[in-house]
Design an enzyme around this catalytic site. Structure first.
Site, mmCIF file in Angstrom:
data_model
loop_
_atom_site.group_PDB
_atom_site.id
_atom_site.type_symbol
_atom_site.label_atom_id
_atom_site.label_comp_id
_atom_site.label_asym_id
_atom_site.label_seq_id
_atom_site.Cartn_x
_atom_site.Cartn_y
_atom_site.Cartn_z
ATOM 1 N N ASP A 194 0.767 -1.222 0.021
ATOM 2 C CA ASP A 194 0.027 -0.089 0.103
ATOM 3 C C ASP A 194 0.710 1.141 -0.083
ATOM 4 O OD1 ASP A 194 -1.949 1.692 0.149
ATOM 5 O OD2 ASP A 194 -2.991 0.903 2.189
ATOM 6 N N ASP A 235 -2.803 2.249 -6.268
ATOM 7 C CA ASP A 235 -1.537 2.293 -5.326
ATOM 8 C C ASP A 235 -1.557 0.969 -4.353
ATOM 9 O OD1 ASP A 235 -3.942 3.219 -3.816
ATOM 10 O OD2 ASP A 235 -2.526 4.051 -2.451
ATOM 11 N N GLU A 236 -2.076 -0.134 -4.831
ATOM 12 C CA GLU A 236 -2.201 -1.056 -3.830
ATOM 13 C C GLU A 236 -2.335 -2.355 -4.519
ATOM 14 O OE1 GLU A 236 -5.608 -1.821 -0.999
ATOM 15 O OE2 GLU A 236 -5.694 0.255 -0.843
#
Length: 385
Positions: A13, A107-108
């Site tokens: 993350d 973003d993960e």
DNA sequence: TCTGGGGTCCTAGGACCC
DNA sequence: TCTGGGGTCCTAGGACCC
């Protein structure tokens, strides 16, 4: 798959991703409160930098509130295409560790690292190596969680942010998560959280020990079983690298309310154009179209959907369907949001690929040709219908 | 302070068929 | 004259996530 193989699942993350990208690219922003989001009347916060968070600013907060909490914040509009490019660099980095990478958002991502200990070492060493690889390639920091399944890995990555590593040791999972608030269960949001709180549940441990029949009565069979399994640290869902998109949409919240067909129609047309562009760029055709309106009074959301006569990626076909759907919706009350989305997606076949000179003059081929011209000569070229 | 925009998944109810 | 039960498909709404 053998029944009880111990998996090693990693969740990565990125820390305050959008804000960190802007700070990286403009050193004058480093150390300052930065807020990414819309500045318009109805804008909200996408991401707040860690310097802005102590003021109480967080994502999804109305921008008006955010700037009153933190007047000195630097507010920047999101550059989603650019963040997308950086996201690709991050996913490339992750693929050097495992072919089993499942992006969850820009973003993960999850990685299945089962069996990788012989190459990369113990779980915490794996996490450090992943963080270093990302930092080397992007100069950005990530937080990493490691555990035996997806839920626990995701939970773990959130426990030590920013720039942290959390490993939930194998075997101790249930005791480890039992004292955490039940809102940490992935899938428990404001509504379900409130509902469970009213029943007297507070922690994940409370849910783990709850009577299943009672939980089913309150939440329904599916959600009850799912949440209780999570609370008992059980989650069999695999890391799925090849997940395909199921819909492509575009929506807009207007600064000033719309009223009546004359005002709604041009906005709906624009959303259909954007959906069609996205479909063509992704090489997809939609077999269905959905229209979405949000009324200002009561924040009420309504949707209407239908199948298309033919799979389509051109704005004219989408808009024709959208227009028909709109006819079944009241347009006299003030409207704050207009959206369109294509669904039931299929891959555009090779035989349908653009051939500027040989292609029959369908609407789809015309719009593909305009895409090609725009790609070459820029965006200033318009065309009618 | 007044609620974005991109999505996913689940559920309930009605239509339809056998 | 009244009426079954199961399965599937579709639509609309809602909760949730980042």
């Amino acid at each position: 798959m053998s029944a009880r193989r111990q998996r090693v699942i990693v969740h990565v993350d990125m820390d305050a991703f959008y804000a960190s990208v802007e700070q990286r690219d403009d050193p004058s922003l480093v150390g300052k409160p930065v807020i990414i989001g819309g500045r318009e009347r109805r804008g909200v916060v996408c991401t707040a930098s860690y310097e802005a968070r102590p003021f109480g600013v967080h994502s999804a907060m109305p921008m008006s509130r955010a700037t009153s909490l933190c007047p000195q914040a630097i507010v920047l509009p999101p550059r989603l295409d650019y963040y997308g490019e950086i996201s690709s660099q991050i996913m490339d980095a992750l693929h050097t560790f495992s072919p089993l990478v499942e992006p969850l958002s820009l973003d993960e991502a999850f990685l299945d690292m089962t069996g990788a200990e012989r190459i990369f070492g113990a779980p915490d060493a794996i996490a450090q190596a992943i963080k270093e690889e990302i930092r080397e390639r992007t100069r950005l920091s990530a937080s990493v969680g490691i555990a035996k399944n997806k839920f626990l890995a995701k939970l773990a990555s959130d426990l030590d942010k920013p720039d942290g590593v959390t490993w939930i040791p194998f075997g101790d999972e249930r005791a480890f998560i039992a004292p955490l608030p039940l809102r940490k269960l992935w899938g428990v949001g404001p509504k379900t959280g409130e509902r469970l709180a009213r029943l007297g549940f507070r922690t994940i441990g409370d849910i783990a020990a709850a009577d299943l029949a009672m939980l089913i009565e309150q939440l329904g069979e599916g959600q009850a079983r799912h949440l209780r399994a999570l609370a008992q640290a059980e989650d069999d869902r695999p890391v799925e690298p090849g997940r395909e998109r199921k819909s492509v949409g575009s929506e807009v919240t207007l600064s000033d309310d719309l009223r009546g067909l004359d005002q709604v129609l041009p906005v709906l047309r624009r959303q259909c154009e954007r959906v069609a562009e996205h479909l063509r760029r992704a090489g997809l055709l939609a077999r269905g179209l959905r229209v979405k309106l949000r009324y200002t009074v009561g924040f009420r959301l309504v949707t209407r959907q239908r199948a298309l006569a033919h799979p389509a990626d051109d704005s004219a076909s989408l808009f024709a369907a959208a227009r028909e759907l709109l006819a079944s919706l009241p347009l006299h009350e003030p409207i704050r949001l207009v959206g369109a989305a294509g669904f039931d997606l299929e891959q555009r076949r090779a035989s349908e690929q653009l051939d500027l000179f040989g292609a029959p003059p369908t609407r789809s081929n015309l719009e593909h040709a305009v895409d090609a011209i725009r790609a070459r000569f820029g965006d200033k070229i318009g065309f009618g219908d």
